[in-house]
Every structure is written in structure tokens, then in C-alpha cells.
Design a protein around this motif. Structure first.
Motif, PDB file in Angstrom:
ATOM      1  N   VAL A  18       0.706  -1.112  -0.195  1.00 43.33           N
ATOM      2  CA  VAL A  18      -0.137   0.056   0.068  1.00 43.33           C
ATOM      3  C   VAL A  18       0.941   1.347  -0.061  1.00 43.33           C
ATOM      4  O   VAL A  18       1.808   1.324   0.452  1.00 43.33           O
ATOM      5  CB  VAL A  18      -1.011   0.052   1.268  1.00 43.33           C
ATOM      6  CG1 VAL A  18      -1.834  -0.998   1.078  1.00 43.33           C
ATOM      7  CG2 VAL A  18      -0.279  -0.078   2.671  1.00 43.33           C
ATOM      8  N   SER A  19       0.390   2.440  -0.695  1.00 37.22           N
ATOM      9  CA  SER A  19       1.167   3.474  -0.616  1.00 37.22           C
ATOM     10  C   SER A  19       1.097   4.208   0.719  1.00 37.22           C
ATOM     11  O   SER A  19       0.338   4.338   1.443  1.00 37.22           O
ATOM     12  CB  SER A  19       0.531   4.431  -1.555  1.00 37.22           C
ATOM     13  OG  SER A  19      -0.896   4.865  -1.126  1.00 37.22           O
ATOM     14  N   LEU A  23      -0.456   9.327  -4.914  1.00 38.09           N
ATOM     15  CA  LEU A  23       0.046   8.714  -5.968  1.00 38.09           C
ATOM     16  C   LEU A  23       1.031   9.908  -6.930  1.00 38.09           C
ATOM     17  O   LEU A  23       2.018   9.261  -7.370  1.00 38.09           O
ATOM     18  CB  LEU A  23      -1.057   8.358  -7.101  1.00 38.09           C
ATOM     19  CG  LEU A  23      -0.662   7.593  -8.409  1.00 38.09           C
ATOM     20  CD1 LEU A  23       0.062   6.266  -8.251  1.00 38.09           C
ATOM     21  CD2 LEU A  23      -1.892   7.310  -9.167  1.00 38.09           C
ATOM     22  N   GLY A  65      -6.362   2.387  -7.208  1.00 33.06           N
ATOM     23  CA  GLY A  65      -6.198   3.562  -6.319  1.00 33.06           C
ATOM     24  C   GLY A  65      -6.941   4.569  -6.801  1.00 33.06           C
ATOM     25  O   GLY A  65      -7.861   4.468  -7.637  1.00 33.06           O
ATOM     26  N   SER A  70      -6.654  10.743  -1.216  1.00 36.16           N
ATOM     27  CA  SER A  70      -6.684   9.156  -0.825  1.00 36.16           C
ATOM     28  C   SER A  70      -8.097   8.521  -0.362  1.00 36.16           C
ATOM     29  O   SER A  70      -8.865   9.565  -0.594  1.00 36.16           O
ATOM     30  CB  SER A  70      -5.563   8.960   0.535  1.00 36.16           C
ATOM     31  OG  SER A  70      -6.231   9.813   1.642  1.00 36.16           O
ATOM     32  N   ILE A  76     -10.594   0.742  -1.767  1.00 41.33           N
ATOM     33  CA  ILE A  76      -9.503   0.685  -2.747  1.00 41.33           C
ATOM     34  C   ILE A  76      -9.288  -0.736  -3.064  1.00 41.33           C
ATOM     35  O   ILE A  76      -9.268  -1.584  -4.118  1.00 41.33           O
ATOM     36  CB  ILE A  76      -8.335   1.557  -2.435  1.00 41.33           C
ATOM     37  CG1 ILE A  76      -8.557   2.920  -2.710  1.00 41.33           C
ATOM     38  CG2 ILE A  76      -6.952   1.119  -3.635  1.00 41.33           C
ATOM     39  CD1 ILE A  76      -7.510   4.038  -2.337  1.00 41.33           C
ATOM     40  N   SER A 103      -3.662   5.798  -1.216  1.00 41.93           N
ATOM     41  CA  SER A 103      -3.897   6.048  -2.308  1.00 41.93           C
ATOM     42  C   SER A 103      -3.757   5.170  -3.424  1.00 41.93           C
ATOM     43  O   SER A 103      -4.422   5.307  -4.641  1.00 41.93           O
ATOM     44  CB  SER A 103      -3.207   7.497  -2.930  1.00 41.93           C
ATOM     45  OG  SER A 103      -1.777   7.014  -3.110  1.00 41.93           O
ATOM     46  N   TRP A 104      -2.990   4.098  -3.192  1.00 36.37           N
ATOM     47  CA  TRP A 104      -2.878   3.039  -4.074  1.00 36.37           C
ATOM     48  C   TRP A 104      -2.518   1.898  -3.496  1.00 36.37           C
ATOM     49  O   TRP A 104      -1.954   1.649  -2.346  1.00 36.37           O
ATOM     50  CB  TRP A 104      -1.253   3.428  -4.929  1.00 36.37           C
ATOM     51  CG  TRP A 104      -1.314   2.717  -6.187  1.00 36.37           C
ATOM     52  CD1 TRP A 104      -0.530   1.740  -6.481  1.00 36.37           C
ATOM     53  CD2 TRP A 104      -1.831   3.226  -7.472  1.00 36.37           C
ATOM     54  NE1 TRP A 104      -0.551   1.402  -7.731  1.00 36.37           N
ATOM     55  CE2 TRP A 104      -1.651   2.041  -8.335  1.00 36.37           C
ATOM     56  CE3 TRP A 104      -3.102   3.872  -7.594  1.00 36.37           C
ATOM     57  CZ2 TRP A 104      -2.135   2.247  -9.499  1.00 36.37           C
ATOM     58  CZ3 TRP A 104      -3.536   3.880  -8.982  1.00 36.37           C
ATOM     59  CH2 TRP A 104      -3.122   2.939 -10.001  1.00 36.37           C
TER      60      TRP A 104
END
Length: 147
Positions: A18-19, A23, A65, A70, A76, A103-104
Motif C-alpha cells: 500500500v502507498s 500517487l 487506487g 486518498s 480501494i 492512495s494506491w
């Protein structure tokens, strides 16, 4: 390095990253796969190089994402394939680590990445959340929302 090093292939498991940043803060070439003679002695991408393995089957990758800001990890990750079989456990792990808004996400199916082998849990952009059993017959928890 590309074909050497640890092999984490394991049918029925999904490894999830995970971020830690939005992004737009992740370098454009971070996930880009590197091909050609000049790259054959280095990892397939900067992402896998940072996490200590040389290759992966790019057909087993699923990214999801939001382009800006976010959203909840539940939303997500819940849009990813087979998520009904693993999302609740993964979100619980995320909450324990303060990663409930991201976010991702990057899911690598049939892969059981182990930080005990590489000693790497995160880099400046992504954190390894864990690996979880998944059921290939399961549906996504949510329908994808294109943002």
C-alpha cells in the motif's frame, strides 16, 4: 539479480503493498518494468528492487487506487479481484499499522512475499501490508469506482 534471489511464488496467496504517499508523489518510473540488455542484471522494476526480489509475473499484478488524494483501504482494496476472500483481514492489518487511508494498492497474486527473508518492510513510497490466502472463486467486495 533479475532471476536470482528469493522466489516467493505460492499458489493461493496474495501479497499486498500500500502507498505511504499520494500517487503523484510516487516516481513515474517506479513500477515501470525494465527490459533490454542493459537491464538484464537488475531487478525487473524499481519497486521490486526496493523490496529485494528480482522478478515477478506481471500477469499476476493488480493495481488500484485514486489519482488524487486518498481513500479508505477497505474501498480501494475491496475493488480488487477476489477481495471478498481477504479484504477484511488485510484492512485489519492496515488499521494496526495506521494504513487505513491510502492512495494506491498493489496486489501480487500467487506470491507470498516475506520480510523475514528480505528484511524489507517498506521504502519511501510503499509499505508491505502482508500476504493473505485468497479464493479465486470469490468476487470483489465492491464494484470498481473509476476516479
Amino acid at each position: 539479480m533479475r532471476y536470482g534471489g528469493p522466489n516467493f511464488e505460492k499458489k493461493g496467496y496474495v501479497s499486498i503493498w500500500v502507498s505511504k504517499v499520494t500517487l503523484d508523489e510516487i516516481p513515474e518510473d517506479y513500477f515501470e518494468e525494465r527490459y533490454g540488455e542493459e537491464y538484464e542484471d537488475i531487478s525487473l522494476s524499481q519497486w521490486c528492487e526496493n523490496f529485494g526480489f528480482g522478478y515477478y509475473d506481471h500477469d499476476q499484478i493488480e493495481d488500484n487506487g485514486v489519482a488524487k488524494g486518498s481513500d479508505s483501504l477497505d474501498r480501494i482494496l475491496g475493488e480488487c479481484s477476489f477481495s471478498k476472500s481477504f479484504v477484511d483481514h488485510a484492512v485489519s492489518m492496515g488499521r494496526k499499522r495506521g494504513l487505513d487511508s491510502v492512495s494506491w494498492v498493489r496486489c501480487l497474486y500467487d506470491w507470498s512475499y516475506s520480510t523475514s527473508v528480505t528484511g524489507i518492510n517498506d521504502d519511501p513510497y510503499m509499505a508491505f501490508l502482508g500476504f493473505f490466502e485468497y479464493d479465486s472463486r470469490a468476487e470483489s467486495k465492491y464494484e470498481p469506482q473509476f476516479q
